[in-house]
Write a protein that holds these residues in place. Structure first.
Motif, PDB file in Angstrom:
ATOM      1  N   PHE A  46      36.187  44.514 -45.005  1.00 46.32           N
ATOM      2  CA  PHE A  46      35.882  44.503 -46.539  1.00 46.32           C
ATOM      3  C   PHE A  46      35.762  42.876 -46.816  1.00 46.32           C
ATOM      4  N   VAL A  47      35.100  42.635 -47.865  1.00 43.86           N
ATOM      5  CA  VAL A  47      35.000  41.254 -48.429  1.00 43.86           C
ATOM      6  C   VAL A  47      34.775  41.121 -50.188  1.00 43.86           C
ATOM      7  N   ALA A  48      35.346  40.110 -50.835  1.00 48.08           N
ATOM      8  CA  ALA A  48      34.961  40.349 -52.096  1.00 48.08           C
ATOM      9  C   ALA A  48      34.142  38.732 -52.211  1.00 48.08           C
ATOM     10  N   CYS A  49      32.753  39.061 -52.087  1.00 52.14           N
ATOM     11  CA  CYS A  49      31.944  37.785 -52.371  1.00 52.14           C
ATOM     12  C   CYS A  49      30.767  38.224 -52.542  1.00 52.14           C
ATOM     13  N   VAL A  80      44.101  42.262 -40.712  1.00 56.01           N
ATOM     14  CA  VAL A  80      44.542  41.086 -41.562  1.00 56.01           C
ATOM     15  C   VAL A  80      43.719  41.289 -42.912  1.00 56.01           C
ATOM     16  N   GLY A  81      44.748  40.933 -44.028  1.00 55.59           N
ATOM     17  CA  GLY A  81      44.138  40.739 -45.118  1.00 55.59           C
ATOM     18  C   GLY A  81      44.485  39.377 -45.742  1.00 55.59           C
ATOM     19  N   VAL A  87      40.722  38.733 -50.846  1.00 63.86           N
ATOM     20  CA  VAL A  87      39.233  38.428 -50.789  1.00 63.86           C
ATOM     21  C   VAL A  87      38.633  38.916 -49.686  1.00 63.86           C
ATOM     22  N   GLU A  88      39.429  39.404 -48.446  1.00 61.47           N
ATOM     23  CA  GLU A  88      38.930  39.693 -47.067  1.00 61.47           C
ATOM     24  C   GLU A  88      40.053  40.497 -46.495  1.00 61.47           C
ATOM     25  N   LEU A  89      39.349  41.690 -45.734  1.00 62.58           N
ATOM     26  CA  LEU A  89      40.531  42.423 -44.986  1.00 62.58           C
ATOM     27  C   LEU A  89      39.338  42.997 -43.803  1.00 62.58           C
ATOM     28  N   ALA A  90      40.061  42.902 -42.530  1.00 57.65           N
ATOM     29  CA  ALA A  90      39.388  43.089 -41.335  1.00 57.65           C
ATOM     30  C   ALA A  90      40.315  43.445 -40.160  1.00 57.65           C
ATOM     31  N   ASP A  91      39.776  44.017 -39.082  1.00 58.78           N
ATOM     32  CA  ASP A  91      40.566  44.214 -37.935  1.00 58.78           C
ATOM     33  C   ASP A  91      40.810  42.536 -37.278  1.00 58.78           C
ATOM     34  N   ASN A  92      42.042  42.347 -36.687  1.00 57.62           N
ATOM     35  CA  ASN A  92      42.324  41.037 -36.077  1.00 57.62           C
ATOM     36  C   ASN A  92      41.341  40.522 -35.548  1.00 57.62           C
TER      37      ASN A  92
END
Length: 327
Positions: free
Chosen positions: A315-318, A226-227, A235-240
């Motif tokens: 992944f995260v943008a923070c 999920v992104g 802003v964030e992307l990771a496994d469910n």
């Protein structure tokens, strides 16, 4: 992991804002602003975010239904952003879309036979008799009787129309389907039927989905990864499971806190965000979320955070997760 089927690098889509008697450009709306992600074969990537965050524009830009302003979209290793219209037409056999509104996406003047047969004619598949056979076959695959090919769209309910929309995307045997909020216009009771159908079809045909939605429980049900998007940026992307169990970005946490819990005794702290979503025609400097973030720091107002891997595949943008910022 295998090689990605779809790679998106630095995708941007800006719309001009015009004004005055000569309709001169006076600004631009940054609908999608530097988005990058990959989608692997037979995977479902969910993209979530509140209305106006750029999810649907991203989905349409992937297929060049709206032309990207900048960036690369690599499908099967080929960059489709530089393709001619003819090359793109051939490529669309492998890349299809299911639209949000089942009422607006079907031509009311045409019978279902023509609506579903058209993609086969465009791509030169089969004779007239074979095409009709394929139309009946695909209708049965999505749970409608084959003889309904002789009906018009107004003779179907919303759920049935969305099944026809799915059939239209499926009839040319694509590899990738962009699902643009395919259940948001449907009743809750019908939503689960359509979602289960899409899951079954994915398994049967080995499909890859980019599944766009604003309902987090729907995305959790169907997605592998999920992104999360906010104001045109990922802003964030990771496994469910990882994203739902361990959201890192303050925006993701506030979204998760709004998901209803079926257990009446479960205690859950609701994170209410202050203020309104800023305008994409005049986004804030630095991190776009800093105007509403409960954990905003000085650096957030000035420096845009990088979208980077915090833990494996998360992944995260923070700025909260950047070592240089931490004391």
């Amino acid at each position: 992991m295998s090689k990605p089927l779809l790679e998106v690098k630095g995708l941007k889509k800006y719309f001009d804002v015009t004004g005055g008697i000569f309709s001169r450009k006076v600004g631009e709306v940054k609908a999608v602003d530097d988005v990058s992600f990959s989608v692997y074969e037979k995977e479902v990537l969910g993209i979530v975010g509140e209305s106006g965050c750029g999810k649907s524009t991203t989905g349409k830009a992937l297929l060049r239904l709206t032309e990207p302003t900048e960036g690369e979209v690599l499908f099967d290793g080929k960059d489709i952003t530089g393709m001619s219209q003819e090359e793109m037409r051939k490529m669309r056999r492998d890349m299809q879309i299911i639209f949000q509104d089942p009422y607006a996406s079907l031509n009311p003047r045409h019978k279902v036979e023509k609506i579903l047969g058209e993609p086969l004619i465009v791509h030169g598949i089969g004779s007239k008799k074979e095409r009709l056979e394929k139309v009946k076959q695909i209708l049965e695959t999505v749970g409608l009787p084959g003889e309904h090919a002789q009906r018009y769209p107004h003779q179907f309910s919303g759920g049935q129309r969305q099944r026809i929309g799915i059939a239209r995307a499926l009839i040319v045997n694509p590899k990738l389907i962009v699902c643009d909020e395919p259940v948001s216009a449907l009743d809750v009771s019908i939503q689960s039927q359509i979602l289960n159908l899409m899951e079954d079809l994915q398994e049967e045909f080995g499909l890859t989905y980019v599944f766009i939605a604003h309902d987090l429980s729907v995305v959790r049900h169907i997605s592998d990864r999920v992104g999360v998007m906010y104001l045109g940026r990922m802003v964030e992307l990771a496994d469910n499971e990882e994203l739902y169990e361990n959201p890192l970005h303050p925006y993701t946490r506030s979204l998760m806190s709004a998901v209803p819990n079926p257990d009446p005794d479960a205690k859950k702290e609701r994170i209410i965000l202050q203020g309104d979503v800023p305008s994409p025609s005049n986004p804030p400097s630095g991190c776009a979320f800093h105007t509403r973030c409960p954990e905003a720091m000085d650096i957030c107002r000035q420096v845009r955070p990088e979208f980077r891997e915090k833990t494996v595949n998360h992944f995260v943008a923070c700025h909260l997760y950047e070592d240089s910022v931490k004391n």
